[in-house]
Design a protein around this motif. Structure first.
Motif, short mmCIF file in Angstrom:
data_model
loop_
_atom_site.label_atom_id
_atom_site.label_comp_id
_atom_site.label_asym_id
_atom_site.label_seq_id
_atom_site.Cartn_x
_atom_site.Cartn_y
_atom_site.Cartn_z
N MET A 1 1.31 -1.46 -0.29
CA MET A 1 0.03 0.11 -0.03
C MET A 1 1.07 0.85 0.14
O MET A 1 1.86 1.17 0.83
N ASP B 1 -2.12 5.10 -2.88
CA ASP B 1 -3.65 3.96 -2.80
C ASP B 1 -4.28 4.66 -1.77
O ASP B 1 -5.77 4.84 -2.27
N PHE C 1 -9.70 -0.53 -1.73
CA PHE C 1 -9.39 -0.10 -0.69
C PHE C 1 -10.37 -0.03 0.68
O PHE C 1 -11.16 1.32 0.15
N HIS D 1 -9.53 -1.73 5.16
CA HIS D 1 -9.01 -2.34 4.88
C HIS D 1 -8.58 -3.42 3.42
O HIS D 1 -8.35 -2.26 2.49
N ASP D 2 -7.41 -3.68 3.17
CA ASP D 2 -6.23 -4.64 2.19
C ASP D 2 -6.74 -5.79 1.94
O ASP D 2 -6.24 -6.86 2.83
N GLU E 1 -5.25 -7.43 -0.64
CA GLU E 1 -4.21 -8.13 -0.91
C GLU E 1 -3.70 -9.00 0.53
O GLU E 1 -3.08 -9.72 0.46
N LYS E 2 -3.45 -8.06 1.10
CA LYS E 2 -2.22 -8.23 3.44
C LYS E 2 -3.37 -8.98 3.76
O LYS E 2 -2.70 -9.28 4.89
#
Length: 267
Positions: free
Chosen positions: A1, A27, A104, A138-139, A141-142
Motif C-alpha cells: 500500500m 493508494d 480498499f 481494509h487491504d 491483498e495483505k
C-alpha cells in the motif's frame, strides 16, 4: 500500500501537481490546503489576507478527484471564507481531502477538529480552525486493516512553529483521534503538515501512543521546496507504529508541485 501526504498549497502549481498525482497514483492521498468552491465556474480565484495574496485553484478538490478517477474522494471543510474574482467576493470552503483507491474499502472514519471548530462565517483570526480526517481501510491483498490520520496543524503568526498551549492541545486531540480510529492489530499511520519543529512536544505525545516519525529519524533535511523562501525547512511529517513496517519512505524533491514536498510511504 502506497500512502502520500501533501500540502497542496491551494493548487497554486496546478499543472505540475495534477500531472504528478495522476502519474504517482498512490493508494491513499492525504491532501491539505484544499479549496472547494462549487458555486463558481472560474478556474482561479485569489486569496487575500493583508499583504499575503495567493492564487487559488477554485475547485482544487474537484481537479484532484478527476486526476484520481478510481479513488473515493472525501472533502473535510475547516472553514468557509471568501476568495476573490477581481472585485467580487466568492464564498469558498477550505480544508482537507482524502482519496482512497476503490479497491480498499473504507470501513471506518472520523472527521473532527484539532483546533477550534468549523468556522462558517469567514476564515477567522489566526490561529484558525484546523481539522483532521481519519480513515480505516481494509487491504484484501495483505489481509489486514490500516488506519490513516492526517491533519493540517494550526498556523500561529506570533509564535511561528514554536510550541504553544494550543499546539500541545492540538497534538493531544490528534493522538485521541488516532487511538479511536485504530483497533487492535491495525497498522497506524499519522501524517500531515503539522506546522511544528522536529523538537516539538508533539512528537512525545504521539510517541506515547507508539508512533515514530520517519522524516526526522531517517535523516531528511526538511520538507519544504524552493518555493518557500523563509527559514525553517520542516513542516510535514509521517509517523508510523511498529505494525506498519515501512517498505520505503521518501521526501519527494522532484517534481516541485507545492511549497511542500510530497511524503511517500509504502507499507
Amino acid at each position: 500500500m502506497r500512502i502520500m501526504c501533501l500540502n497542496g498549497w491551494g493548487g497554486k502549481l496546478h499543472e505540475s501537481l495534477i500531472a504528478y498525482v495522476s502519474d504517482a497514483s498512490p493508494d491513499v492521498l492525504c491532501l491539505q490546503e484544499v479549496v472547494h468552491t462549487p458555486s463558481t465556474t472560474e478556474a482561479w480565484l485569489e486569496y487575500r489576507d493583508g499583504d499575503h495574496v495567493l492564487p487559488q485553484r477554485a475547485n482544487f478538490f474537484r481537479d484532484v478527484a478527476k486526476a484520481l478517477p478510481n479513488h473515493a474522494a472525501t472533502f473535510c471543510p475547516a472553514a468557509q471564507g471568501v476568495l476573490w474574482d477581481g472585485a467580487e467576493a466568492v464564498p469558498s470552503q477550505w480544508g482537507l481531502a482524502t482519496f482512497v483507491r476503490g479497491s480498499f474499502p473504507v470501513i471506518g472514519q472520523i472527521q473532527a477538529f484539532v483546533h477550534k471548530d468549523f468556522s462558517p462565517d469567514g476564515y477567522g483570526d489566526h490561529p484558525r480552525s484546523r481539522n483532521a480526517h481519519a480513515v480505516r481501510i481494509h487491504d484484501y491483498e495483505k489481509g489486514r486493516t490500516v488506519a490513516i490520520v492526517h491533519t493540517h496543524g494550526l498556523r500561529d503568526v506570533a509564535a511561528g512553529k514554536a510550541d504553544t498551549p494550543a499546539r500541545i492541545e492540538q497534538a493531544r486531540r490528534l493522538a485521541d483521534i488516532a487511538t479511536r480510529i485504530a483497533e487492535d492489530g491495525d497498522r497506524l499511520v499519522v501524517c500531515g503538515d503539522l506546522n511544528v519543529e522536529p523538537e516539538s512536544e508533539t512528537f512525545r505525545i504521539l510517541g506515547d501512543i507508539g508512533l515514530t516519525d520517519l522524516v526526522t529519524t531517517r535523516g531528511f533535511a526538511g520538507t519544504r521546496t524552493a518555493q518557500y523562501p523563509k527559514p525553517g525547512r520542516f513542516a510535514d511529517y509521517m509517523l508510523v507504529d511498529q505494525m506498519a513496517e515501512p517498505v520505503s519512505f521518501e521526501v519527494v524533491r522532484n517534481p516541485v508541485v507545492s511549497d511542500h514536498c510530497p511524503l511517500l510511504l509504502e507499507i
